[in-house]
Design a protein around this motif. Structure first.
Motif, short mmCIF file in Angstrom:
data_model
loop_
_atom_site.label_atom_id
_atom_site.label_comp_id
_atom_site.label_asym_id
_atom_site.label_seq_id
_atom_site.Cartn_x
_atom_site.Cartn_y
_atom_site.Cartn_z
N VAL A 178 37.93 34.62 43.67
CA VAL A 178 37.63 36.05 43.73
C VAL A 178 38.92 36.87 43.77
O VAL A 178 39.99 36.37 44.13
N ALA A 179 38.76 38.13 43.39
CA ALA A 179 39.86 39.10 43.44
C ALA A 179 39.24 40.49 43.41
O ALA A 179 38.03 40.65 43.20
N THR A 180 40.04 41.50 43.63
CA THR A 180 39.55 42.86 43.44
C THR A 180 39.41 43.12 41.94
O THR A 180 40.05 42.46 41.11
N PRO A 181 38.58 44.09 41.55
CA PRO A 181 38.49 44.42 40.12
C PRO A 181 39.85 44.77 39.52
O PRO A 181 40.14 44.40 38.37
N ALA A 182 40.70 45.45 40.29
CA ALA A 182 42.02 45.84 39.77
C ALA A 182 42.90 44.61 39.54
O ALA A 182 43.60 44.52 38.52
N THR A 183 42.88 43.65 40.48
CA THR A 183 43.68 42.44 40.33
C THR A 183 43.19 41.62 39.13
O THR A 183 43.99 41.10 38.34
N GLN A 184 41.87 41.50 39.00
CA GLN A 184 41.31 40.77 37.87
C GLN A 184 41.70 41.43 36.55
O GLN A 184 42.08 40.75 35.59
N ALA A 185 41.64 42.76 36.50
CA ALA A 185 41.99 43.46 35.26
C ALA A 185 43.48 43.32 34.93
O ALA A 185 43.86 43.22 33.76
N GLN A 186 44.30 43.28 35.96
CA GLN A 186 45.76 43.18 35.74
C GLN A 186 46.15 41.83 35.16
O GLN A 186 46.96 41.74 34.24
N TYR A 187 45.56 40.74 35.68
CA TYR A 187 46.00 39.40 35.28
C TYR A 187 45.03 38.71 34.33
O TYR A 187 45.43 37.88 33.51
N ALA A 188 43.74 38.98 34.44
CA ALA A 188 42.70 38.48 33.54
C ALA A 188 42.84 37.00 33.18
O ALA A 188 42.98 36.63 32.02
N THR A 197 50.75 30.67 37.26
CA THR A 197 51.78 31.71 37.37
C THR A 197 51.29 32.97 38.09
O THR A 197 52.02 33.96 38.17
N LEU A 198 50.07 32.93 38.64
CA LEU A 198 49.50 34.12 39.27
C LEU A 198 49.60 34.05 40.79
O LEU A 198 49.75 32.97 41.36
N PRO A 199 49.51 35.20 41.47
CA PRO A 199 49.58 35.20 42.94
C PRO A 199 48.28 34.65 43.55
O PRO A 199 47.26 35.34 43.57
N CYS A 200 48.33 33.44 44.03
CA CYS A 200 47.16 32.78 44.63
C CYS A 200 47.36 32.67 46.14
O CYS A 200 48.44 32.26 46.61
N LEU A 201 46.35 33.02 46.87
CA LEU A 201 46.38 33.01 48.34
C LEU A 201 45.68 31.74 48.80
O LEU A 201 44.51 31.53 48.49
N THR A 202 46.38 30.90 49.55
CA THR A 202 45.87 29.56 49.81
C THR A 202 45.60 29.32 51.30
O THR A 202 46.24 29.91 52.16
N PHE A 203 44.64 28.42 51.52
CA PHE A 203 44.22 28.07 52.88
C PHE A 203 45.03 26.88 53.35
O PHE A 203 44.74 25.73 53.02
N GLN A 245 46.15 41.55 47.23
CA GLN A 245 47.32 40.69 47.29
C GLN A 245 47.25 39.48 46.36
O GLN A 245 48.23 38.77 46.22
N GLY A 246 46.09 39.25 45.73
CA GLY A 246 46.02 38.13 44.80
C GLY A 246 44.63 37.54 44.72
O GLY A 246 43.63 38.18 45.07
N PHE A 247 44.57 36.29 44.24
CA PHE A 247 43.33 35.55 44.06
C PHE A 247 43.15 34.56 45.20
O PHE A 247 44.12 34.01 45.72
N ALA A 248 41.90 34.31 45.58
CA ALA A 248 41.63 33.32 46.62
C ALA A 248 40.34 32.58 46.30
O ALA A 248 39.43 33.12 45.66
#
Length: 309
Positions: A178-188, A197-203, A245-248
């Motif tokens: 998941v991501a915000t609509p803006a983050t998804q649109a920016q990196y697609a 190469t994308l900002p991924c938020l990890t557990f 802040q990125g994808f998670a």
């Protein structure tokens, strides 16, 4: 029958206070701490431990200047004693519930996010059907020691192997990217490989990065992701995603509502995520306690629906 079974049969010659004293020393790691908890003199706790050592003919503790440690045989014996004390609590509970019906406290352990789902969705149903129940949730990512009679039930996620416990599989959930609509649109991103190469938020709690798994047409793809932030909390990761802040990769039950109202979007929807089974676990004999059995029965009805929504 293993070598400790005769010991359990021989415990009939010992008093329960000795068993309780030894278990409390084992739990707290010291005779003074055990004496304080049991409100006994240290000499009394030491005498109980010595009685057990004399009875079994083995050393159960390695005594240091400030603390004690269990010997290997002491650890094995303590596992059996915990089970014995739990069974004694069970007898008391059965007798009490015969006279007052479904009431009293049920303590449940779960991971923080799944525990939140259970507390907000299952607990109200339990209270409506059994108003005299009191409910305690222990949220923790570590698996609760189910031989401790202080915990009645535990929800465990993923693979489960423990021959000492009963496990009911209640369903499964996936983790969604998941991501915000803006983050998804920016990196697609179009495929898992794009995430490298994308900002991924990890557990995780040591460093950013991790291995994410996706499935398409029955074929699994794995990708090594990295990013600026790692947190050992799905709840905090969810807040970071909301902040752009990125994808998670978050549990589906946490993000369904936000995807429905388009606060967040599900990315790579053509890819499925592996499922994580959910088990409700408890000690053998726990269903003889009316309040615990009532929670189990209602959980069997409610939790599968929560996972399927």
């Amino acid at each position: 029958m293993d070598k400790f079974e005769p010991m359990v049969h021989g415990i009939r010659t010992l008093g329960l206070p000795a068993l309780l004293s030894f278990h409390t020393v084992a739990k707290l790691g010291g005779i003074s701490a055990a004496a304080d908890e049991l409100r006994m003199a240290k000499s009394g706790v030491s005498r109980h431990v010595s009685q057990l050592e004399s009875h079994f003919g083995v050393s159960l503790l390695e005594r240091g200047a400030r603390s004690v440690r269990l010997t290997p045989v002491g650890r094995k014996l303590d596992e059996r004693i915990r089970s014995i004390l739990a069974e004694i609590d069970l007898l008391q509970d059965i007798a009490q519930e015969e006279s007052v019906g479904v009431s009293g406290q049920v303590t449940i352990a779960a991971t923080p996010e799944f525990g939140g789902l259970i507390a907000t969705e299952l607990f109200p149903v339990l209270r409506e059907r059994h108003p005299n129940l009191t409910l305690v949730m222990r949220p923790d990512y570590a698996f609760e020691d189910m031989q401790d009679p202080g915990t009645d039930l535990a929800f465990r996620v993923g693979t489960f192997k423990d021959d000492r416990l009963v496990a009911l599989e209640l369903g499964a959930f996936s983790r969604w990217l998941v991501a915000t609509p803006a983050t998804q649109a920016q990196y697609a991103p179009k495929s898992p490989a794009d995430l490298v190469t994308l900002p991924c938020l990890t557990f995780r709690g040591d460093r950013p990065g991790g291995t994410w798994r996706f499935v398409k047409a029955g074929t699994e793809e794995t990708v090594e992701v990295s990013g600026p932030i790692a947190v050992r909390s799905f709840g905090i990761l969810q807040q970071l995603v909301r902040a752009g802040q990125g994808f998670a990769n978050l549990p589906s039950f946490m993000v369904r509502d936000e995807i429905a109202n388009q606060t967040l979007v599900r990315c790579l929807k053509d890819y499925d995520a592996p499922e994580y089974p959910v088990f409700l676990t408890f000690r053998p004999g726990a269903r003889n306690i009316a309040r615990v059995d009532s929670v189990i029965e209602i959980a069997k009805q409610v939790v599968p629906r929560l996972l399927q929504q």
